[in-house]
Motif scaffolding. Structure first.
Motif, short mmCIF file in Angstrom:
data_model
loop_
_atom_site.label_atom_id
_atom_site.label_comp_id
_atom_site.label_asym_id
_atom_site.label_seq_id
_atom_site.Cartn_x
_atom_site.Cartn_y
_atom_site.Cartn_z
N MET A 1 0.83 -1.19 0.00
CA MET A 1 0.00 0.00 0.00
C MET A 1 0.87 1.25 0.00
SD MET A 1 -2.88 1.22 2.77
CE MET A 1 -1.71 2.07 3.83
N VAL A 2 0.58 2.22 -0.86
CA VAL A 2 1.32 3.47 -0.92
C VAL A 2 1.00 4.30 0.32
CG1 VAL A 2 1.67 5.60 -2.21
CG2 VAL A 2 1.30 3.45 -3.43
N ALA A 3 2.05 4.78 1.00
CA ALA A 3 1.84 5.59 2.19
C ALA A 3 1.27 6.95 1.79
CB ALA A 3 3.16 5.77 2.94
N PRO A 4 0.32 7.47 2.57
CA PRO A 4 -0.22 8.81 2.27
C PRO A 4 0.88 9.86 2.37
CG PRO A 4 -1.61 7.65 3.84
CD PRO A 4 -0.34 6.85 3.71
N GLU A 5 0.79 10.88 1.53
CA GLU A 5 1.69 12.01 1.59
C GLU A 5 0.88 13.29 1.67
OE1 GLU A 5 4.50 12.11 -1.54
OE2 GLU A 5 5.50 10.25 -0.96
N THR A 6 1.47 14.29 2.31
CA THR A 6 0.83 15.60 2.37
C THR A 6 1.43 16.49 1.29
OG1 THR A 6 0.50 15.40 4.75
CG2 THR A 6 0.37 17.60 3.81
N THR A 7 0.58 17.09 0.48
CA THR A 7 1.03 18.14 -0.43
C THR A 7 0.72 19.48 0.23
OG1 THR A 7 -1.11 18.12 -1.57
CG2 THR A 7 0.64 16.72 -2.47
N PHE A 8 1.50 20.49 -0.10
CA PHE A 8 1.46 21.72 0.69
C PHE A 8 0.89 22.91 -0.05
CE2 PHE A 8 4.83 18.99 2.34
CZ PHE A 8 4.43 18.88 3.66
N ALA A 9 0.21 22.69 -1.16
CA ALA A 9 -0.38 23.80 -1.90
C ALA A 9 -1.38 24.56 -1.03
CB ALA A 9 -1.06 23.29 -3.17
N PHE A 10 -2.06 23.84 -0.14
CA PHE A 10 -3.06 24.50 0.72
C PHE A 10 -2.41 25.49 1.66
CE2 PHE A 10 -1.68 21.03 3.39
CZ PHE A 10 -1.84 21.47 4.69
N LEU A 11 -1.17 25.21 2.12
CA LEU A 11 -0.47 26.17 2.96
C LEU A 11 -0.05 27.40 2.16
CD1 LEU A 11 1.81 23.91 5.20
CD2 LEU A 11 -0.25 25.15 5.88
N TYR A 12 0.42 27.18 0.96
CA TYR A 12 0.80 28.30 0.11
C TYR A 12 -0.40 29.21 -0.13
CZ TYR A 12 2.73 30.87 -3.85
OH TYR A 12 3.17 31.87 -4.68
N ASP A 13 -1.55 28.61 -0.43
CA ASP A 13 -2.76 29.39 -0.68
C ASP A 13 -3.18 30.18 0.55
OD1 ASP A 13 -2.79 28.40 -3.24
OD2 ASP A 13 -4.33 26.88 -2.84
N GLU A 14 -3.06 29.55 1.73
CA GLU A 14 -3.46 30.23 2.97
C GLU A 14 -2.52 31.40 3.27
OE1 GLU A 14 -5.80 30.35 6.74
OE2 GLU A 14 -6.12 29.81 4.63
N LEU A 15 -1.23 31.21 3.05
CA LEU A 15 -0.29 32.30 3.28
C LEU A 15 -0.58 33.47 2.35
CD1 LEU A 15 3.12 30.40 3.67
CD2 LEU A 15 1.63 31.28 5.46
N GLU A 16 -0.87 33.14 1.12
CA GLU A 16 -1.16 34.20 0.15
C GLU A 16 -2.45 34.95 0.53
OE1 GLU A 16 -2.15 33.17 -4.04
OE2 GLU A 16 -0.32 34.31 -4.48
N ALA A 17 -3.47 34.20 0.92
CA ALA A 17 -4.74 34.83 1.28
C ALA A 17 -4.62 35.68 2.54
CB ALA A 17 -5.80 33.75 1.48
N ARG A 18 -3.74 35.29 3.45
CA ARG A 18 -3.60 36.01 4.72
C ARG A 18 -2.42 37.00 4.72
NH1 ARG A 18 -5.81 32.68 8.94
NH2 ARG A 18 -4.94 34.22 10.41
N ASP A 19 -1.72 37.09 3.59
CA ASP A 19 -0.56 37.97 3.47
C ASP A 19 0.45 37.68 4.57
OD1 ASP A 19 0.99 39.94 2.31
OD2 ASP A 19 0.12 41.56 3.52
N ALA A 20 0.74 36.39 4.73
CA ALA A 20 1.68 35.93 5.77
C ALA A 20 2.95 35.40 5.12
CB ALA A 20 1.02 34.86 6.64
N THR A 21 4.04 35.39 5.89
CA THR A 21 5.33 34.99 5.36
C THR A 21 5.62 33.51 5.52
OG1 THR A 21 7.66 35.62 5.29
CG2 THR A 21 6.67 35.38 7.47
N GLY A 22 4.98 32.85 6.51
CA GLY A 22 5.25 31.44 6.74
C GLY A 22 4.27 30.82 7.71
N PHE A 23 4.39 29.51 7.85
CA PHE A 23 3.56 28.73 8.77
C PHE A 23 4.51 27.91 9.63
CE2 PHE A 23 1.77 24.66 9.93
CZ PHE A 23 0.49 24.95 10.37
N VAL A 24 4.23 27.85 10.94
CA VAL A 24 5.07 27.09 11.87
C VAL A 24 4.19 26.28 12.81
CG1 VAL A 24 6.75 27.23 13.76
CG2 VAL A 24 6.96 28.78 11.79
N HIS A 25 4.62 25.05 13.07
CA HIS A 25 3.99 24.28 14.15
C HIS A 25 5.06 23.48 14.88
CE1 HIS A 25 1.03 22.61 16.64
NE2 HIS A 25 0.94 21.42 16.07
N VAL A 26 4.84 23.27 16.17
CA VAL A 26 5.75 22.51 17.02
C VAL A 26 4.94 21.48 17.78
CG1 VAL A 26 7.28 22.63 19.04
CG2 VAL A 26 7.42 24.40 17.26
N GLY A 27 5.42 20.25 17.83
CA GLY A 27 4.73 19.20 18.57
C GLY A 27 5.56 17.94 18.60
#
Length: 382
Positions: A1-27
């Motif tokens: 079975m192919v392991a799921p992967e995350t594509t990050f276009a949704f983060l790019y779109d959110e940054l553009e819509a919010r006029d933000a420079t980046g996204f960060v998470h820690v956990g």
């Protein structure tokens, strides 16, 4: 079975819509947002994910560099040797500075306080976003296959519970059931289920619920009570599969039922679950699914609200990397094709017991598909 992967276009779109420079998470390992973003099954020790300049970067924890490079679905893995800072927040700042980032950063609400403080001290303005939670609602084909695999493990665990209950008897011990010469309890039955899950390559993660009699009114019961003939036994199985996605399967059994309250409640819940499933399709109103489920339970004479008896909870919830995630039933969501739901109504009475039936399904354009069908049997099968 192919392991799921995350594509990050949704983060790019959110940054553009919010006029933000980046996204960060820690956990750490048990942060499902981070697990979804990175596909990295690292340690409990916290580490950072940064999306900046169109690149997805993982700041790997010490000792897990090779695993991070093998599992991470993004662009770059920075090891502790690459960075000077000794905290995840500090390492995220170093990555951002390497990209000459400034201004606004987007973070999930669950970002740790100390990491947020470190980012703010570096001069970034933080704004909260739920973009990852929104992105997780609709599953892609690889995610659905991972969920299907977890649901197959859940079915194996349920089959073991049913086999044990069918083989148990109460001869010589009042109404308390015995299995292989030992008194059967909710703990011993839960251990049988969990062993079957492990054999299927899944992890119980203390998610398995086995309740009997009055304990069935507690949807998260982890105690130890005897399993008795004539009483309801709720078995709720939610294993985590090898790629981090969960199954969700719930059944209720009665050994040697006399056909009283428990049989009437079973028929009500079975009919209610089908009523909810019949409402599923792309564009369906999540609250309407719940309302139709509740109305069917009410038609059988059981209360449908949020008190102590009757149908006391929502009709279901989303399932994915988290055991429970969006959308909820009820909610104001419009269900999209590819949404995976546990549809799980129940009826409860502290004096009688409880009945709950739950299945994992994926919403399609015209209806739904079971990720793994499992019989709804009132009397356990051998």
């Amino acid at each position: 079975m192919v392991a799921p992967e995350t594509t990050f276009a949704f983060l790019y779109d959110e940054l553009e819509a919010r006029d933000a420079t980046g996204f960060v998470h820690v956990g750490g390992r048990f942060d499902d947002t981070l697990r979804y973003l990175t596909r990295f099954s690292g340690p409990e020790e916290r580490y950072a994910f940064v999306f900046v300049g169109g690149d997805a970067v993982l700041c790997a924890p010490s000792g897990f560099e090779r695993q991070a490079k093998r599992e991470f679905a993004g662009d770059y893995v920075y090891t502790p040797d690459d960075l000077r800072a000794d905290t995840p927040g500090g390492r995220a700042v170093e990555v951002l500075e390497a990209y000459d980032a400034d201004g606004t950063l987007l973070v999930p609400q669950a970002v740790p306080h100390d990491a947020a403080v470190r980012l703010e001290r570096a001069g970034f303005a933080l704004e909260s976003t739920d973009v990852v939670a929104r992105e997780r609602v609709v599953k892609d084909p690889e995610e659905i296959e991972a969920l299907r695999k977890a649901q197959a493990a859940a079915a194996a665990g349920m089959r073991r519970a049913e086999t044990v209950l069918a083989a148990a008897d109460a001869r010589g011990d009042g109404d308390a059931l015995r299995f292989e010469g030992e008194r059967l309890t909710t703990t011993s039955l839960r251990r049988e289920v969990d062993a079957a899950l492990v054999q299927e390559g899944a992890t119980p993660r203390e998610n398995t619920v086995v309740a009997a009699g009055g304990a069935c009114t507690d949807r998260h019961f982890r105690g130890d009570v005897p399993v008795r003939s004539g009483e309801t036994v709720v078995v709720d199985v939610s294993p985590r599969g090898p790629h981090g996605y969960h199954g969700a399967l719930t059944r209720t059994f009665v050994v040697d039922s006399e056909g009283g309250w428990e049989r009437r409640a079973f028929l009500a819940v079975e009919s209610a679950q089908q009523a909810g499933l019949d409402e599923l399709a792309g564009g369906a109103d999540a609250s309407l699914v719940h309302e139709e489920t509740a109305a069917e339970i009410g038609a059988y004479g059981f209360p449908a609200g949020y008190g102590d008896t009757g149908f006391t909870h929502g009709a279901g919830y989303g399932v994915g990397v988290s055991r429970r995630e969006n959308p909820r039933l009820p909610s104001d969501a419009r269900l999209e094709p590819g949404t995976v739901l546990a549809v799980e109504p129940g009826v409860y009475d502290p004096a009688e017991g409880g009945v709950r039936l739950g299945d994992l399904v994926v919403v399609t354009d015209e209806g739904f598909e079971y990720l793994r069908e499992y019989p709804r049997e009132f009397t356990p099968r051998a």
